[in-house]
Scaffold this motif. Structure first.
Motif, PDB file in Angstrom:
ATOM      1  N   THR A 160      50.058  42.727  54.430  1.00 46.24           N
ATOM      2  CA  THR A 160      51.038  41.734  53.987  1.00 46.24           C
ATOM      3  C   THR A 160      51.080  41.805  52.468  1.00 46.24           C
ATOM      4  O   THR A 160      50.024  41.767  51.825  1.00 46.24           O
ATOM      5  N   SER A 161      52.272  41.941  51.899  1.00 44.58           N
ATOM      6  CA  SER A 161      52.388  42.134  50.454  1.00 44.58           C
ATOM      7  C   SER A 161      53.371  41.154  49.849  1.00 44.58           C
ATOM      8  O   SER A 161      54.211  40.573  50.542  1.00 44.58           O
ATOM      9  N   GLY A 162      53.264  40.995  48.536  1.00 44.71           N
ATOM     10  CA  GLY A 162      54.194  40.128  47.838  1.00 44.71           C
ATOM     11  C   GLY A 162      54.068  40.292  46.334  1.00 44.71           C
ATOM     12  O   GLY A 162      53.289  41.108  45.841  1.00 44.71           O
ATOM     13  N   THR A 163      54.847  39.519  45.611  1.00 42.67           N
ATOM     14  CA  THR A 163      54.801  39.527  44.148  1.00 42.67           C
ATOM     15  C   THR A 163      54.462  38.128  43.657  1.00 42.67           C
ATOM     16  O   THR A 163      54.517  37.150  44.412  1.00 42.67           O
ATOM     17  N   GLY A 164      54.104  38.052  42.376  1.00 42.67           N
ATOM     18  CA  GLY A 164      53.726  36.769  41.810  1.00 42.67           C
ATOM     19  C   GLY A 164      52.279  36.439  42.144  1.00 42.67           C
ATOM     20  O   GLY A 164      51.475  37.304  42.475  1.00 42.67           O
ATOM     21  N   THR A 165      51.954  35.163  42.114  1.00 33.64           N
ATOM     22  CA  THR A 165      50.600  34.714  42.416  1.00 33.64           C
ATOM     23  C   THR A 165      50.369  34.748  43.924  1.00 33.64           C
ATOM     24  O   THR A 165      51.161  34.176  44.684  1.00 33.64           O
ATOM     25  N   PRO A 166      49.310  35.403  44.390  1.00 31.20           N
ATOM     26  CA  PRO A 166      49.084  35.477  45.841  1.00 31.20           C
ATOM     27  C   PRO A 166      48.690  34.124  46.408  1.00 31.20           C
ATOM     28  O   PRO A 166      48.082  33.298  45.713  1.00 31.20           O
ATOM     29  N   PRO A 167      49.013  33.874  47.643  1.00 33.15           N
ATOM     30  CA  PRO A 167      48.621  32.609  48.269  1.00 33.15           C
ATOM     31  C   PRO A 167      47.122  32.599  48.544  1.00 33.15           C
ATOM     32  O   PRO A 167      46.481  33.656  48.552  1.00 33.15           O
ATOM     33  N   PRO A 168      46.544  31.436  48.769  1.00 30.94           N
ATOM     34  CA  PRO A 168      45.123  31.390  49.150  1.00 30.94           C
ATOM     35  C   PRO A 168      44.914  32.213  50.421  1.00 30.94           C
ATOM     36  O   PRO A 168      45.751  32.182  51.330  1.00 30.94           O
ATOM     37  N   PRO A 169      43.821  32.979  50.489  1.00 26.86           N
ATOM     38  CA  PRO A 169      43.585  33.803  51.688  1.00 26.86           C
ATOM     39  C   PRO A 169      43.503  32.934  52.944  1.00 26.86           C
ATOM     40  O   PRO A 169      42.837  31.899  52.953  1.00 26.86           O
ATOM     41  N   ARG A 170      44.189  33.391  53.982  1.00 28.10           N
ATOM     42  CA  ARG A 170      44.159  32.678  55.255  1.00 28.10           C
ATOM     43  C   ARG A 170      43.785  33.668  56.344  1.00 28.10           C
ATOM     44  O   ARG A 170      44.300  34.777  56.398  1.00 28.10           O
ATOM     45  N   GLY A 171      42.889  33.262  57.224  1.00 32.48           N
ATOM     46  CA  GLY A 171      42.481  34.142  58.304  1.00 32.48           C
ATOM     47  C   GLY A 171      41.528  35.222  57.814  1.00 32.48           C
ATOM     48  O   GLY A 171      40.928  35.129  56.739  1.00 32.48           O
ATOM     49  N   ALA A 172      41.405  36.263  58.606  1.00 30.42           N
ATOM     50  CA  ALA A 172      40.433  37.329  58.348  1.00 30.42           C
ATOM     51  C   ALA A 172      41.024  38.389  57.425  1.00 30.42           C
ATOM     52  O   ALA A 172      41.393  39.485  57.865  1.00 30.42           O
ATOM     53  N   VAL A 173      41.123  38.089  56.133  1.00 33.08           N
ATOM     54  CA  VAL A 173      41.639  39.046  55.160  1.00 33.08           C
ATOM     55  C   VAL A 173      40.496  39.988  54.774  1.00 33.08           C
ATOM     56  O   VAL A 173      39.593  39.623  54.040  1.00 33.08           O
ATOM     57  N   ARG A 174      40.556  41.200  55.307  1.00 35.76           N
ATOM     58  CA  ARG A 174      39.483  42.169  55.047  1.00 35.76           C
ATOM     59  C   ARG A 174      39.457  42.586  53.583  1.00 35.76           C
ATOM     60  O   ARG A 174      38.387  42.717  52.984  1.00 35.76           O
ATOM     61  N   MET A 175      40.643  42.806  53.018  1.00 32.58           N
ATOM     62  CA  MET A 175      40.712  43.303  51.640  1.00 32.58           C
ATOM     63  C   MET A 175      41.972  42.776  50.978  1.00 32.58           C
ATOM     64  O   MET A 175      43.032  42.702  51.597  1.00 32.58           O
ATOM     65  N   ARG A 176      41.842  42.399  49.709  1.00 34.53           N
ATOM     66  CA  ARG A 176      43.008  41.977  48.924  1.00 34.53           C
ATOM     67  C   ARG A 176      43.059  42.784  47.641  1.00 34.53           C
ATOM     68  O   ARG A 176      42.040  42.981  46.981  1.00 34.53           O
ATOM     69  N   TRP A 177      44.251  43.270  47.329  1.00 38.50           N
ATOM     70  CA  TRP A 177      44.524  43.899  46.035  1.00 38.50           C
ATOM     71  C   TRP A 177      45.396  42.958  45.212  1.00 38.50           C
ATOM     72  O   TRP A 177      46.337  42.348  45.733  1.00 38.50           O
ATOM     73  N   GLU A 178      45.103  42.894  43.896  1.00 41.22           N
ATOM     74  CA  GLU A 178      45.965  42.184  42.959  1.00 41.22           C
ATOM     75  C   GLU A 178      46.119  43.042  41.711  1.00 41.22           C
ATOM     76  O   GLU A 178      45.159  43.681  41.262  1.00 41.22           O
ATOM     77  N   GLY A 179      47.326  43.055  41.169  1.00 39.88           N
ATOM     78  CA  GLY A 179      47.560  43.847  39.974  1.00 39.88           C
ATOM     79  C   GLY A 179      48.801  43.402  39.250  1.00 39.88           C
ATOM     80  O   GLY A 179      49.567  42.559  39.738  1.00 39.88           O
ATOM     81  N   ASP A 180      49.015  43.975  38.084  1.00 40.60           N
ATOM     82  CA  ASP A 180      50.218  43.700  37.301  1.00 40.60           C
ATOM     83  C   ASP A 180      51.333  44.612  37.777  1.00 40.60           C
ATOM     84  O   ASP A 180      51.177  45.839  37.800  1.00 40.60           O
ATOM     85  N   ALA A 181      52.442  44.030  38.174  1.00 39.81           N
ATOM     86  CA  ALA A 181      53.580  44.811  38.643  1.00 39.81           C
ATOM     87  C   ALA A 181      54.257  45.513  37.473  1.00 39.81           C
ATOM     88  O   ALA A 181      54.142  45.076  36.318  1.00 39.81           O
TER      89      ALA A 181
END
Length: 269
Positions: free
Chosen positions: A74-95
């Motif tokens: 699941t992907s998006g832009t801006g500030t990511p939402p609080p993790p919900r459920g079993a999020v194995r891995m999250r990436w964050e970066g500057d677009a």
């Protein structure tokens, strides 16, 4: 299970969003904490796919992801939402546009950090990928032609052909009027050459459209406008419905661990 065109699109999307910049890697669920700590803050060099495998290279280390039956991003832009459920891995970066980008991975069969030799060992056991440029499809035929196994099972064997799943299997066999029960050794080189070229075209179309559409316009119920879901396939998940070509009921049975779909008449043994 996502097929090869889905992984190809994911590699392209992640490349556009993250390659060339440091990536903040975390594991909200905790199952990938050690790998996330190893990759966190490092520059992502490239993201590629091969068959149903995704590879993200961070210098000498490569993140390997296989989505399996239940994995998804699941992907998006801006500030990511609080993790919900079993999020194995999250990436964050500057677009690239100056904003933020993020992506979450859930439910994957494999999410691991590998060395270059370990990546090579995975690639060595895979057959040719129709989406890779300048790939020799006859490499797959050598394995098919040397086997007594039914071609419907061989097409699902990733050591024979990488990236093909249940949808492409059923639809490719129907489009070439080939019985899924024919032994691989009885599939000639000329026929396979046509099937390979068709598969390359179908999977490239899947990359462009983001979905698998295998029917010709003349075989659809709605012949104009966007292709509706119930018009997209010839036999896949159409058990008991009339064949689009001859009207015979589409059949199903398990083969290679998945439901096989075919027309007894158009694909007569």
């Amino acid at each position: 299970m996502p097929e090869g065109h889905t992984l190809f699109r994911l590699a392209r999307e992640q490349s556009l969003a993250f390659v060339g910049r440091p990536v903040h890697v975390t594991s909200p669920q905790g199952r990938f904490s050690a790998g996330a700590a190893l990759l966190d803050g490092r520059v992502l060099d490239e993201v590629t796919s091969y068959g149903k495998h995704l590879f993200a290279r961070f210098g000498a280390d490569t993140l390997h992801v296989h989505l399996g039956l239940y994995g998804q991003y699941t992907s998006g832009t801006g500030t990511p939402p609080p993790p919900r459920g079993a999020v194995r891995m999250r990436w964050e970066g500057d677009a690239p546009d100056g904003g933020g980008a993020w992506t979450d991975l859930r439910g994957a069969t494999a999410c691991e950090v590998l060395t270059a030799p370990e990546v090579d060992r995975i690639l060595a056991r895979l057959g040719p990928d129709p989406l890779r440029p300048r790939t020799d499809g006859m490499l797959a035929h050598r394995r098919i032609a040397g086997s007594r196994t039914a071609v419907g099972a061989l097409l699902m064997d990733q050591s024979v052909l990488a990236g093909v799943g249940n949808v492409y299997r059923a639809e490719l066999l129907f489009r070439h009027r080939l019985s899924p029960f024919r032994p691989g050794r009885d599939v000639g080189a000329e026929l396979w050459g046509r099937m390979w070229a068709d598969l390359v075209a179908l999977m490239r179309s899947g990359v462009r459209m983001g979905r698998i559409v295998t029917t010709l316009p003349g075989d659809r119920t709605r012949r104009r406008g966007a292709v509706q879901r119930d018009d997209a396939h010839y036999v896949y998940r159409r058990t008991g419905l009339p064949c689009r070509v001859c009207g015979t009921e589409v059949r199903t049975q398990e083969m290679a661990g998945r439901n096989l779909y075919w027309c007894d008449v158009c694909q007569a043994a």
